[in-house]
Design a protein around this motif. Structure first.
Motif: not given
Length: 349
Positions: A55-58, A61-66, A280-288, A311-319
């Motif tokens: 999952f990587g870490q969010n 800086e990328l989130i702020q720019a987005l 708190r688990l380090g995630h930012l993206s979700f579906n419901y 869902r997957q975290n947001l970082y450059p070239n995330y999978r």
């Protein structure tokens, strides 16, 4: 055997680990089956170590720019939501849109069903998960419910409803601004149809609602049951359909249209707590998704069911966090045991 079976099958095997001088390691893989559908998920304790890389870490800086760049042309922000979004014809909605506080419901330009509105949430273009207040979410559900009542008045074939959300790009959102979507159709889409058919079969076999039986059994065992808040029962899914799935079940109603305002606010409150856990688990993206069946007398044993996954975290070239296992084998990976999720979420509630 009881009406609800929590089936687990374990396999053990040995590997020689190259990162530990080829020392022998014994691994155990646990396959779980969903009690309703039989869908499988897999847990290997070693996946907890892989999860950090998976999952990587969010990237702040990328989130702020987005958030900053996407806000410049956001059609959901401010008065753009009136000037740059589609309206419904007056025979469906007299005003073309529905407003509930800061939530605005309007027609989707790229509909996937006869009735497929979008609901822009709140005035903020970007929210951390802890910033999704119960009010922001409840206003969206209130707008969705009003739309559903309009559809019911004009279309008897509208039976199946889902209220869904994609938050941020890893969850499939094309816009950053928080929003919901809603589908009202005469045909249940695949997963919803499987849920409906399996719950009906359970009722015909046992004379009881699957969801009532599930809640009773989860309460009895206690490992995954989180809390009952008025008519909503919250639990961590035994065999999740996605990462960190939390489920809420209404104890009486199958139809979203008839839920009282208090039930919508209780649901919104619960979702806000789940999102706080995800943060708190380090995630930012979700579906419901909230699944609903119109009260027609044909679907005994049905209930309004809500499911949410991270869902997957947001970082450059995330999978992407869906690959052949999820898409082609319809089998989910478990990184955090449902029993552990339930422990953590009880504290937050």
């Amino acid at each position: 055997m009881g009406k609800i079976a929590f089936e687990k099958i374990s396999s053990t095997f040995t590997i020689l680990n190259p990162f530990n001088n080829f020392a022998s390691e014994e691994h155990c893989v646990e396959v779980r089956k969903d009690p309703l559908l039989g869908d499988t998920s897999i847990y290997n304790p070693y996946l907890k170590d892989k999860a950090r890389a998976f999952f990587g870490q969010n990237d702040p800086e990328l989130i702020q720019a987005l958030a900053r760049e996407s806000a410049k042309n956001c059609i959901f922000c401010g008065e753009n939501v009136v000037g740059k979004t589609a309206r419904y014809p007056s025979d469906i909605l007299p005003e073309g849109r529905i407003r509930k506080g800061d939530a605005v419901l309007f027609s989707n330009l790229f509909s996937l069903g006869a009735y497929h509105p979008v609901i822009a949430l709140g005035s903020a273009h970007f929210l951390k998960l802890s910033e999704f207040t119960p009010l922001i979410l409840a206003e969206g559900f209130e707008a969705a419910q009003e739309f559903l009542r309009c559809v019911y008045c004009r279309d008897k074939s509208a039976v199946f409803t889902t209220v869904c959300s994609n938050y941020l790009l890893p969850a499939g959102a094309s816009l950053v601004h928080p929003h919901m979507q809603m589908l009202v159709t005469p045909v249940a889409y695949s997963y919803h149809a499987r849920m409906r058919d399996a719950a009906r079969a359970h009722y015909e076999k046992n004379g009881t609602s699957y969801y009532d039986d599930l809640v009773a059994e989860e309460k009895r065992t206690g490992a995954r049951f989180i809390i009952q808040q008025n008519n909503w029962h919250w639990l961590a899914a035994f065999s999740p359909m996605g990462s960190n799935e939390i489920t809420a079940i209404h104890d009486k109603e199958a139809d979203f249209e008839v839920l009282p305002a208090t039930a919508l606010h209780d649901l919104a409150y619960g979702i806000s707590k789940v999102l706080l856990l995800y943060e708190r688990l380090g995630h930012l993206s979700f579906n419901y998704a909230l699944y609903s069946v119109r009260n027609s007398g044909r679907d005994a044993g049905q209930r309004c069911v809500f499911k949410i996954v991270s869902r997957q975290n947001l970082y450059p070239n995330y999978r992407n966090d869906d690959y052949f296992m999820q898409k082609m084998l319809q089998t989910e990976l478990i990184f955090n045991l449902p029993e552990e999720l339930a422990d953590q979420l009880r504290i937050i509630f």
